[in-house]
Design a protein around this motif. Sequence first.
Motif, PDB file in Angstrom:
ATOM      1  N   PHE A 170     -14.221  -6.059  -4.914  1.00 46.62           N
ATOM      2  CA  PHE A 170     -13.318  -5.990  -3.758  1.00 46.62           C
ATOM      3  C   PHE A 170     -12.259  -4.910  -3.926  1.00 46.62           C
ATOM      4  CE2 PHE A 170      -9.422  -7.329  -1.563  1.00 46.62           C
ATOM      5  CZ  PHE A 170      -9.896  -7.410  -0.257  1.00 46.62           C
ATOM      6  N   ARG A 171     -11.878  -4.599  -5.171  1.00 43.32           N
ATOM      7  CA  ARG A 171     -10.808  -3.624  -5.388  1.00 43.32           C
ATOM      8  C   ARG A 171     -11.223  -2.197  -5.054  1.00 43.32           C
ATOM      9  NH1 ARG A 171     -11.138  -1.705 -11.465  1.00 43.32           N
ATOM     10  NH2 ARG A 171      -9.398  -0.409 -10.828  1.00 43.32           N
ATOM     11  N   PHE A 172     -12.524  -1.934  -4.958  1.00 45.24           N
ATOM     12  CA  PHE A 172     -13.005  -0.601  -4.625  1.00 45.24           C
ATOM     13  C   PHE A 172     -13.201  -0.498  -3.108  1.00 45.24           C
ATOM     14  CE2 PHE A 172     -14.512  -1.266  -8.990  1.00 45.24           C
ATOM     15  CZ  PHE A 172     -13.918  -0.173  -9.593  1.00 45.24           C
ATOM     16  N   ILE A 173     -12.538   0.461  -2.481  1.00 44.84           N
ATOM     17  CA  ILE A 173     -12.659   0.685  -1.045  1.00 44.84           C
ATOM     18  C   ILE A 173     -13.950   1.460  -0.781  1.00 44.84           C
ATOM     19  CG2 ILE A 173     -11.598   1.743   0.972  1.00 44.84           C
ATOM     20  CD1 ILE A 173      -8.907   1.408  -0.409  1.00 44.84           C
ATOM     21  N   PRO A 174     -14.842   0.939   0.064  1.00 45.12           N
ATOM     22  CA  PRO A 174     -16.120   1.633   0.286  1.00 45.12           C
ATOM     23  C   PRO A 174     -15.913   2.970   0.997  1.00 45.12           C
ATOM     24  CG  PRO A 174     -15.876  -0.204   1.802  1.00 45.12           C
ATOM     25  CD  PRO A 174     -14.748  -0.304   0.821  1.00 45.12           C
ATOM     26  N   SER A 175     -16.769   3.916   0.682  1.00 44.03           N
ATOM     27  CA  SER A 175     -16.709   5.248   1.288  1.00 44.03           C
ATOM     28  C   SER A 175     -17.321   5.204   2.689  1.00 44.03           C
ATOM     29  CB  SER A 175     -17.454   6.251   0.410  1.00 44.03           C
ATOM     30  OG  SER A 175     -17.562   7.491   1.060  1.00 44.03           O
ATOM     31  N   GLU A 176     -16.644   5.844   3.648  1.00 45.18           N
ATOM     32  CA  GLU A 176     -17.157   5.882   5.015  1.00 45.18           C
ATOM     33  C   GLU A 176     -18.476   6.655   5.088  1.00 45.18           C
ATOM     34  OE1 GLU A 176     -16.052   4.338   7.609  1.00 45.18           O
ATOM     35  OE2 GLU A 176     -14.302   3.449   6.604  1.00 45.18           O
ATOM     36  N   GLU A 177     -18.576   7.712   4.301  1.00 47.20           N
ATOM     37  CA  GLU A 177     -19.811   8.495   4.290  1.00 47.20           C
ATOM     38  C   GLU A 177     -20.970   7.672   3.733  1.00 47.20           C
ATOM     39  OE1 GLU A 177     -21.480  12.751   2.476  1.00 47.20           O
ATOM     40  OE2 GLU A 177     -19.430  12.068   2.052  1.00 47.20           O
ATOM     41  N   LYS A 178     -20.675   6.881   2.695  1.00 45.33           N
ATOM     42  CA  LYS A 178     -21.726   6.042   2.121  1.00 45.33           C
ATOM     43  C   LYS A 178     -22.179   4.979   3.108  1.00 45.33           C
ATOM     44  CE  LYS A 178     -22.628   2.946  -1.759  1.00 45.33           C
ATOM     45  NZ  LYS A 178     -22.065   2.313  -2.981  1.00 45.33           N
ATOM     46  N   LEU A 179     -21.229   4.371   3.827  1.00 47.12           N
ATOM     47  CA  LEU A 179     -21.586   3.350   4.803  1.00 47.12           C
ATOM     48  C   LEU A 179     -22.416   3.928   5.941  1.00 47.12           C
ATOM     49  CD1 LEU A 179     -18.219   1.355   5.014  1.00 47.12           C
ATOM     50  CD2 LEU A 179     -20.320   0.683   3.848  1.00 47.12           C
ATOM     51  N   SER A 180     -22.067   5.133   6.400  1.00 45.18           N
ATOM     52  CA  SER A 180     -22.836   5.755   7.482  1.00 45.18           C
ATOM     53  C   SER A 180     -24.256   6.089   7.025  1.00 45.18           C
ATOM     54  CB  SER A 180     -22.126   7.018   7.967  1.00 45.18           C
ATOM     55  OG  SER A 180     -22.059   7.993   6.936  1.00 45.18           O
ATOM     56  N   LEU A 181     -24.397   6.547   5.762  1.00 42.48           N
ATOM     57  CA  LEU A 181     -25.735   6.839   5.240  1.00 42.48           C
ATOM     58  C   LEU A 181     -26.565   5.565   5.103  1.00 42.48           C
ATOM     59  CD1 LEU A 181     -24.896   9.506   2.498  1.00 42.48           C
ATOM     60  CD2 LEU A 181     -26.058   9.890   4.677  1.00 42.48           C
ATOM     61  N   LEU A 182     -25.923   4.475   4.669  1.00 42.71           N
ATOM     62  CA  LEU A 182     -26.650   3.206   4.570  1.00 42.71           C
ATOM     63  C   LEU A 182     -27.079   2.704   5.939  1.00 42.71           C
ATOM     64  CD1 LEU A 182     -24.542   1.354   1.823  1.00 42.71           C
ATOM     65  CD2 LEU A 182     -26.846   2.278   1.593  1.00 42.71           C
ATOM     66  N   ALA A 183     -26.194   2.872   6.943  1.00 48.68           N
ATOM     67  CA  ALA A 183     -26.548   2.454   8.309  1.00 48.68           C
ATOM     68  C   ALA A 183     -27.700   3.311   8.842  1.00 48.68           C
ATOM     69  CB  ALA A 183     -25.330   2.568   9.213  1.00 48.68           C
ATOM     70  N   ARG A 184     -27.670   4.608   8.574  1.00 51.65           N
ATOM     71  CA  ARG A 184     -28.752   5.499   9.003  1.00 51.65           C
ATOM     72  C   ARG A 184     -30.062   5.143   8.325  1.00 51.65           C
ATOM     73  NH1 ARG A 184     -31.084   8.155  12.904  1.00 51.65           N
ATOM     74  NH2 ARG A 184     -32.183  10.046  12.213  1.00 51.65           N
ATOM     75  N   LEU A 185     -29.993   4.807   7.033  1.00 49.94           N
ATOM     76  CA  LEU A 185     -31.199   4.409   6.294  1.00 49.94           C
ATOM     77  C   LEU A 185     -31.777   3.120   6.855  1.00 49.94           C
ATOM     78  CD1 LEU A 185     -32.985   5.106   3.842  1.00 49.94           C
ATOM     79  CD2 LEU A 185     -31.475   3.682   2.452  1.00 49.94           C
ATOM     80  N   ALA A 186     -30.912   2.179   7.224  1.00 53.02           N
ATOM     81  CA  ALA A 186     -31.386   0.920   7.799  1.00 53.02           C
ATOM     82  C   ALA A 186     -32.047   1.144   9.155  1.00 53.02           C
ATOM     83  CB  ALA A 186     -30.209  -0.052   7.933  1.00 53.02           C
TER      84      ALA A 186
END
Length: 202
Positions: A170-186
């Motif tokens: 929880f202490r690590f803030i997720p990267s917006e770029e990483k989240l967008s790439l994961l959404a694109r992959l899904a």
Amino acid sequence: MGHVIKFSELAKALRTASAEFNRRLCKQCQNNIIQQRRWFSTGPKLFGVWEPDGLDEPKFGKYTKIDIKMNGYDYVVLESFSKFMKSVSTTMDLDMKVVAIPPRTSSIKTFFENSTKVKENFSLKRYERKLRFDTILCTKLTIFLDVLRHNLPAGVDFELKSFSKEEEEFRFIPSEEKLSLLARLASLEKEKLERERRKDKF
């Protein structure tokens, strides 16, 4: 400034003076003095340091991976207290790290009397800091906790606990770029499944 005399030199001077004093006494007086010294001496050497055999260095237990979690709604107070405890750990020669945790937001609503209509809506942020020890002696931990408890400011709570995998993530803030790439992959995976279903129909 006065002269600095080493303990070994002082002991040597006392032994020399004692030997010279005994040499000038008669045999009977020397025996009486030696007998009296044995009553007050706790070891084989009168001017030496005597310790019983078999003494070892004291062994103290150690705690590993300890977190002290502190929570509060006032960011300034919590941050200032974290810095104070960091200075305390430096004074006590402790290896401690202060870990910043993202705040947790909660929504508080108040309603009109006998109604479900919202009267006021509050958004509260609860800030968190962790005092992290990889290893710490059990004797020093109790002293550190006493200092923390006696200086704890109003509105700040603390909890002693071990590392948790969920809280560590929880202490690590997720990267917006990483989240967008994961959404694109899904989405690509979903499109692939749809194409395979269409092929099976034909």
